[in-house]
Design an enzyme around this catalytic site. Structure first.
Site, PDB file in Angstrom:
ATOM      1  N   VAL A 130       2.523  -0.479  -2.851  1.00  0.00           N
ATOM      2  CA  VAL A 130       3.569  -1.465  -2.563  1.00  0.00           C
ATOM      3  C   VAL A 130       4.157  -1.882  -3.905  1.00  0.00           C
ATOM      4  O   VAL A 130       3.436  -1.983  -4.899  1.00  0.00           O
ATOM      5  CB  VAL A 130       3.032  -2.687  -1.785  1.00  0.00           C
ATOM      6  CG1 VAL A 130       2.774  -2.327  -0.326  1.00  0.00           C
ATOM      7  CG2 VAL A 130       1.763  -3.246  -2.413  1.00  0.00           C
ATOM      8  N   ARG A 171       1.810   4.437 -18.762  1.00  0.00           N
ATOM      9  CA  ARG A 171       0.509   4.895 -19.271  1.00  0.00           C
ATOM     10  C   ARG A 171       0.071   6.139 -18.500  1.00  0.00           C
ATOM     11  O   ARG A 171      -0.192   6.096 -17.303  1.00  0.00           O
ATOM     12  CB  ARG A 171      -0.527   3.783 -19.119  1.00  0.00           C
ATOM     13  CG  ARG A 171      -1.888   4.136 -19.687  1.00  0.00           C
ATOM     14  CD  ARG A 171      -2.795   2.915 -19.650  1.00  0.00           C
ATOM     15  NE  ARG A 171      -4.089   3.200 -20.257  1.00  0.00           N
ATOM     16  CZ  ARG A 171      -5.165   3.606 -19.565  1.00  0.00           C
ATOM     17  NH1 ARG A 171      -5.072   3.768 -18.250  1.00  0.00           N
ATOM     18  NH2 ARG A 171      -6.310   3.828 -20.194  1.00  0.00           N
ATOM     19  N   HIS A 223      -3.628   7.472   0.418  1.00  0.00           N
ATOM     20  CA  HIS A 223      -2.791   6.899  -0.642  1.00  0.00           C
ATOM     21  C   HIS A 223      -2.054   5.691  -0.072  1.00  0.00           C
ATOM     22  O   HIS A 223      -1.711   5.648   1.111  1.00  0.00           O
ATOM     23  CB  HIS A 223      -1.776   7.951  -1.118  1.00  0.00           C
ATOM     24  CG  HIS A 223      -0.497   7.367  -1.658  1.00  0.00           C
ATOM     25  ND1 HIS A 223       0.621   7.173  -0.868  1.00  0.00           N
ATOM     26  CD2 HIS A 223      -0.174   6.928  -2.893  1.00  0.00           C
ATOM     27  CE1 HIS A 223       1.580   6.638  -1.614  1.00  0.00           C
ATOM     28  NE2 HIS A 223       1.129   6.479  -2.835  1.00  0.00           N
ATOM     29  N   HIS A 256     -10.072   9.863  -3.157  1.00  0.00           N
ATOM     30  CA  HIS A 256     -10.550  11.225  -2.921  1.00  0.00           C
ATOM     31  C   HIS A 256     -12.045  11.168  -2.599  1.00  0.00           C
ATOM     32  O   HIS A 256     -12.871  11.003  -3.501  1.00  0.00           O
ATOM     33  CB  HIS A 256     -10.313  12.101  -4.147  1.00  0.00           C
ATOM     34  CG  HIS A 256      -8.874  12.315  -4.481  1.00  0.00           C
ATOM     35  ND1 HIS A 256      -8.045  13.113  -3.713  1.00  0.00           N
ATOM     36  CD2 HIS A 256      -8.110  11.853  -5.515  1.00  0.00           C
ATOM     37  CE1 HIS A 256      -6.824  13.124  -4.255  1.00  0.00           C
ATOM     38  NE2 HIS A 256      -6.845  12.363  -5.333  1.00  0.00           N
ATOM     39  N   SER A 309      -0.796   0.606  -6.682  1.00  0.00           N
ATOM     40  CA  SER A 309      -0.809   1.985  -6.198  1.00  0.00           C
ATOM     41  C   SER A 309      -2.247   2.474  -6.177  1.00  0.00           C
ATOM     42  O   SER A 309      -3.010   2.213  -7.117  1.00  0.00           O
ATOM     43  CB  SER A 309       0.044   2.881  -7.098  1.00  0.00           C
ATOM     44  OG  SER A 309       0.031   4.219  -6.639  1.00  0.00           O
ATOM     45  N   GLY A 336       7.938   5.937 -19.682  1.00  0.00           N
ATOM     46  CA  GLY A 336       6.971   5.722 -20.753  1.00  0.00           C
ATOM     47  C   GLY A 336       5.749   4.958 -20.318  1.00  0.00           C
ATOM     48  O   GLY A 336       5.130   4.244 -21.108  1.00  0.00           O
ATOM     49  N   HIS A 358      -2.209   5.412  13.005  1.00  0.00           N
ATOM     50  CA  HIS A 358      -0.818   5.083  13.330  1.00  0.00           C
ATOM     51  C   HIS A 358      -0.717   3.809  14.165  1.00  0.00           C
ATOM     52  O   HIS A 358       0.301   3.109  14.098  1.00  0.00           O
ATOM     53  CB  HIS A 358      -0.142   6.268  14.025  1.00  0.00           C
ATOM     54  CG  HIS A 358       0.342   7.306  13.058  1.00  0.00           C
ATOM     55  ND1 HIS A 358       1.572   7.222  12.440  1.00  0.00           N
ATOM     56  CD2 HIS A 358      -0.267   8.407  12.563  1.00  0.00           C
ATOM     57  CE1 HIS A 358       1.714   8.248  11.623  1.00  0.00           C
ATOM     58  NE2 HIS A 358       0.614   8.990  11.672  1.00  0.00           N
TER      59      HIS A 358
END
Length: 306
Positions: free
Chosen positions: A114, A265, A111, A101, A97, A263, A150
């Site tokens: 996968v 990180r 962003h 910025h 992920s 839970g 696109h």
């Protein structure tokens, strides 16, 4: 659903680790100034990951690229709310992920992620699926950039069927939508989830294609816009619009909810947040201004390739 063996799971993991390497290399090259720091971590319930963050680079104010592979005995409510058949199953979840910025308001935020899930229970076939996508959040959009973005998204989908791009483009428009603002987060891209119907090989291949096309779509836009001059007005607008990014991630984003509820990180999960942001009460762009263009022309779904 066909069974999944450990070799296939290891194939997915190997791809994701390499993808993280490749994306970090590409972003670092585009930045030309900063470098990623790596933070390896372990999760007490099982598994772990490696977070990589570039801070205050020449182009990127903050870029985070995470890999995680976690295990658990119970899926969190965000995963089982619409899929009660997952209750009582052990699970593995792995993915990459990333959120970027940039400093320059003329370079869009972006962003991508996968991921692969497998939920198992003794005596029953495993339930597995792939998901992911990528999207673009410009502040001062250029139509040619949006069309190019696109076009790459469509290219990622084309080997898998003529209808795939339209399907996952629409899902992206619907998913990255701030209902309380009645606007899209940006100009979209692709979003898919629960992908298993084509079988493991085809589903995995599609996930790979999406992951590998992200930089093909994003880096050319960075190169075109990173030297565009800007002043205090553009920077303030960027910081204001970053607030929408925070709102989406904390209110709607499934990945954020899954990570916090399972839970995960916290530092890695909230790495997606912009480093500087502000809100302003009841602000609206001046009619006819460059800022108004975003609202008037880009924050509702469009057929950009139409």
């Amino acid at each position: 659903m066909a069974d999944i063996n450990n070799q296939q799971i290891e194939q997915v993991k190997a791809f994701l680790l390499q993808l993280q390497d490749d994306i970090c290399t590409g972003l670092q090259g585009a930045d030309g100034g900063g470098g990623f720091i790596e933070d390896a971590w372990d999760r007490s319930e099982g598994g772990g990951g490696r977070s990589r963050v570039l801070t205050n680079g020449a182009v990127f104010e903050q870029a985070g690229v995470n890999f995680s592979h976690v295990f658990g005995q119970k899926l969190p409510p965000s995963a089982t709310a619409k899929r009660p058949e997952l209750e009582g199953r052990d699970f593995q979840a792995m993915g990459v992920s990333l959120v970027i910025h940039p400093h320059n308001p003329h370079v869009p935020t972006s962003h991508a992620n996968v991921r692969f899930f497998i939920a198992e229970k003794a005596g029953e076939e495993p339930i597995w699926w792939f998901g992911g996508g990528f999207d673009l959040t410009p502040f001062y959009p250029v139509k040619a950039d949006v069309i190019a973005w696109h076009t790459v998204a469509k290219a990622a989908c084309e080997p898998f069927g003529a209808e795939v791009y339209a399907k996952y483009k629409k899902w992206c428009d619907e998913y990255f939508y701030l209902k309380h603002r009645d606007e899209t987060r940006g100009v979209g891209g692709l979003f898919f989830d629960d992908l298993n119907a084509p079988g493991f090989e085809q589903s995995f291949a599609f996930m790979q294609s999406v992951g590998e096309h992200f930089l093909k779509g994003y880096l050319p836009i960075v190169e075109k816009r990173k030297e565009t001059p800007y002043g205090e007005q553009e920077r303030n607008f960027q910081l204001y619009r970053r607030g929408r990014y925070v709102e989406f991630n904390l209110v709607y984003d499934r990945g954020t909810l899954f990570g916090l509820q399972s839970g995960g990180r916290t530092e890695s999960i909230l790495m997606s947040m912009p480093p500087v942001v502000h809100w302003q009460y009841d602000w609206h762009p001046e009619k006819g201004s460059p800022e108004a263009v975003l609202y008037d022309e880009y924050l509702q779904p469009h057929n950009w390739l139409g």
